[in-house]
Design a protein around this motif. Structure first.
Motif, short mmCIF file in Angstrom:
data_model
loop_
_atom_site.label_atom_id
_atom_site.label_comp_id
_atom_site.label_asym_id
_atom_site.label_seq_id
_atom_site.Cartn_x
_atom_site.Cartn_y
_atom_site.Cartn_z
N LEU A 104 0.84 -1.18 0.00
CA LEU A 104 0.00 0.00 0.00
C LEU A 104 0.89 1.24 0.00
N CYS A 105 0.66 2.15 -0.95
CA CYS A 105 1.45 3.37 -1.10
C CYS A 105 0.54 4.55 -0.74
N SER A 106 0.85 5.23 0.36
CA SER A 106 -0.10 6.22 0.86
C SER A 106 0.60 7.50 1.30
N GLY A 107 -0.20 8.57 1.48
CA GLY A 107 0.35 9.84 1.92
C GLY A 107 -0.29 11.00 1.20
N LEU A 187 0.60 -2.98 -6.35
CA LEU A 187 0.75 -1.67 -5.71
C LEU A 187 -0.60 -0.97 -5.64
N ILE A 188 -1.00 -0.54 -4.45
CA ILE A 188 -2.24 0.19 -4.25
C ILE A 188 -1.89 1.63 -3.91
N ASP A 189 -2.27 2.56 -4.77
CA ASP A 189 -2.00 3.99 -4.55
C ASP A 189 -3.20 4.60 -3.84
N MET A 190 -3.01 4.94 -2.57
CA MET A 190 -4.07 5.53 -1.75
C MET A 190 -3.55 6.85 -1.19
N SER A 191 -3.49 7.88 -2.01
CA SER A 191 -2.89 9.15 -1.59
C SER A 191 -3.80 10.32 -1.94
N TRP A 192 -3.57 11.43 -1.22
CA TRP A 192 -4.37 12.64 -1.44
C TRP A 192 -3.47 13.83 -1.14
N GLY A 193 -3.17 14.62 -2.17
CA GLY A 193 -2.29 15.77 -2.00
C GLY A 193 -2.80 16.76 -0.97
N MET A 197 -2.49 13.87 8.27
CA MET A 197 -2.48 12.51 8.80
C MET A 197 -3.74 12.24 9.63
N ASP A 198 -4.23 13.26 10.30
CA ASP A 198 -5.41 13.11 11.16
C ASP A 198 -6.61 12.55 10.40
N THR A 199 -6.71 12.89 9.12
CA THR A 199 -7.86 12.46 8.33
C THR A 199 -7.76 11.00 7.90
N TRP A 200 -6.56 10.43 7.97
CA TRP A 200 -6.36 9.02 7.61
C TRP A 200 -6.62 8.08 8.79
N LEU A 201 -6.89 8.64 9.95
CA LEU A 201 -7.20 7.87 11.15
C LEU A 201 -8.71 7.85 11.39
N PRO A 202 -9.24 6.80 12.01
CA PRO A 202 -10.63 6.89 12.47
C PRO A 202 -10.77 8.08 13.41
N PRO A 244 -5.55 -8.41 1.92
CA PRO A 244 -4.23 -8.57 2.56
C PRO A 244 -3.13 -7.80 1.83
N ILE A 245 -2.24 -7.22 2.62
CA ILE A 245 -1.09 -6.51 2.09
C ILE A 245 0.17 -6.99 2.79
N ALA A 246 1.32 -6.73 2.15
CA ALA A 246 2.61 -7.07 2.75
C ALA A 246 3.08 -5.96 3.68
N GLY A 247 2.79 -4.69 3.30
CA GLY A 247 3.25 -3.57 4.10
C GLY A 247 2.81 -2.26 3.50
N VAL A 248 3.29 -1.17 4.12
CA VAL A 248 2.91 0.19 3.73
C VAL A 248 4.16 1.03 3.51
N ILE A 249 4.16 1.83 2.43
CA ILE A 249 5.12 2.92 2.30
C ILE A 249 4.34 4.22 2.38
N TRP A 250 4.93 5.22 3.03
CA TRP A 250 4.20 6.43 3.42
C TRP A 250 5.06 7.65 3.14
N TYR A 251 4.47 8.66 2.48
CA TYR A 251 5.16 9.92 2.23
C TYR A 251 4.18 11.04 2.54
N GLN A 252 4.30 11.61 3.73
CA GLN A 252 3.35 12.62 4.21
C GLN A 252 4.00 13.37 5.35
N GLY A 253 3.48 14.51 5.69
CA GLY A 253 3.98 15.27 6.83
C GLY A 253 4.00 16.76 6.59
#
Length: 467
Positions: A104-107, A187-193, A197-202, A244-253
């Motif tokens: 999962l590719c997110s951020g 690869l799953i692209d789940m990103s929003w410019g 981060m608060d919005t990606w949490l419940p 199911p996924i193997a892991g997450v890569i994250w680019y945000q902040g």
């Protein structure tokens, strides 16, 4: 009478149309050697039979009273192509399926950026992009007030057209994994410019801790992304947590600079929550935000500091990008290949046990005052440090008065000696501790030193900085 018969025929033809979420469709990659949930919707009490071509026997279930059903299959080792057939009142067939590793590719925008959006090294890949062993799933932007059951989208094979509109960081990460592991990569692209981060949490999690609640309540309203906690989790994360996924890569902040100290707690909350939702202790590798001329004093530096601290999360890792910026006035560096490769090196080493060479940036460990100098030691610099240039840039030193002066540095093995003529009794050093540093201190393996400070003095942060 004819009208009644016609309506009766139409109702029968629509009866119990078995349907699936969009994440389950032809061309997908499934995570190898794991329990795979196949789920969907049908009429209550409808019998559903699922047949996977790698299994000798089909699995059947009865649709529940809420019109939902699910079965669990065990996936084999990487391979394919396979098919999955779902039979109810109607029949669905998923074809050209591969089994391998799914990430999962997110951020926010630096993860979202594509060749069509100006990523130059991704543009250079387009003529030779075709690789049937890499598949993409792009999740469209969707915010929601409550957790959703489905997302739009479809799995596609990597080629010149599909790569053009897919995350460049994700692609380069996946390409290196596919080449090294020689297995299919999904690869799953789940990103929003511009997303927080608060919005990606419940929402309940975002409001759970004092630090995260403070951050959530201070999110500025901007035209390019929502500022309500939980809404991207509801619209984009919740629908795929059974996949199911193997892991997450994250680019945000970048967006969370408004409350840099909270970012550490937010990162822990995000990783813990997502791992709980997927019921898997998956790896989480992320990118420290790049240098950019925001114009702030310490908010950006403090955000990077929180990101560095978050490496205490088990099975996590952070890459540094201070040397990968082509324009300090552009928040979106135009080159992403090395970003993806550095993330992949973490995954290949830590997740897959491959020896691909150095992958950790040197990190400040300790300091020792020696007269009018301070000696710094570093982890992850086994062959020592090096300076690309005549002198070490981005060094500052201060005495007890907390007034920093530009400092000089001298490399000695994996230590750095720091001093300034006007600071006779130094007590603290800072390195690349500002919004847009241009540091030139590296390990001899070529990885940039992580920005740091040795002090813990109050930075006087403004919690209302706009992203």
């Amino acid at each position: 009478m004819k009208k009644v018969l016609f309506l009766w025929f139409i109702s029968l033809s629509a009866l119990g149309n078995v349907s699936l979420p969009s994440i389950l469709n032809s061309n997908m990659v499934l995570q190898q050697q794991t329990d795979l949930t196949i789920w969907g919707w049908a009429d209550p009490t409808e019998k559903i039979t699922v047949s996977a071509s790698w299994e000798s026997q089909p699995i059947s279930t009865t649709c529940a009273d809420n019109a939902q059903w699910k079965v669990t299959l065990r996936t084999p080792q990487a391979g394919g192509p396979y098919t999955i057939t779902i039979q109810g009142h109607n029949k669905l067939e998923l074809t050209n399926l591969l089994i391998g590793e799914v990430w999962l590719c997110s951020g926010q925008s630096n993860m979202e950026m594509t060749a069509s959006g100006g990523v130059r090294d991704a543009q250079a890949e387009l003529p030779t992009a075709y690789n049937p062993n890499i598949r993409f799933f792009k999740i469209p932007k969707r915010a929601a007030e409550a957790p959703q059951l489905d997302v739009r989208g479809q799995w596609v094979v990597c080629d010149s057209l599909t790569l053009k509109y897919f995350s460049a960081v994700g692609y380069f990460f996946g390409k290196r994994l596919q080449h090294t592991l020689n297995v299919p990569i999904g690869l799953i692209d789940m990103s929003w410019g511009g997303s927080y981060m608060d919005t990606w949490l419940p929402e309940t999690v975002a409001m759970l801790y004092p630090e995260t609640r403070r951050s959530a309540m201070a999110m500025a309203k901007v035209p390019w992304a929502p500022n309500k906690p939980g809404v991207l989790y509801n619209g984009m994360v919740a629908p795929i947590t059974s996949f199911p996924i193997a892991g997450v890569i994250w680019y945000q902040g970048e967006a969370n600079r408004h409350d840099a100290p909270a970012y550490y707690t937010l990162t822990h909350a995000l990783v813990d929550t997502w791992r709980g939702l997927w019921q898997k202790d998956f790896p989480f590798y992320y990118v420290q935000i790049a240098p950019f001329m925001y114009g702030d004093k310490f908010q950006t530096a403090a955000t990077r500091e929180s990101q560095t601290r978050a490496m205490d999360i088990p099975k996590s890792g952070m890459i540094v990008t201070t040397d990968l910026v082509d324009n300090l006035k552009d928040i979106h560096p135009a080159y992403k290949k090395e970003v993806g490769n550095r993330l992949a090196n973490w995954a290949l080493t830590e997740t897959y046990g491959k020896s691909v060479g150095p992958y950790k940036s040197p990190q400040y460990r300790s300091m020792q005052v020696e007269g009018n100098k301070i000696r710094l030691t570093f982890d992850h610099a086994p062959d020592g440090l090096m300076v690309k240039g005549a002198e070490v840039a981005e060094l500052e030193i201060a005495g007890a008065d907390q007034v920093f002066s530009k400092a000089q540095g001298r490399v000695k093995g994996n230590t750095l000696e720091v001093w300034a003529e006007d600071v006779k009794n130094p007590v603290a050093v800072r390195f690349a501790f500002r919004d847009a540093p241009v540091p030139n201190l590296f390990s001899r393996d070529g990885l940039p030193v992580i920005p740091f400070r040795t002090d813990c003095w109050d930075l006087g942060l403004n919690a209302n900085v706009k992203p």
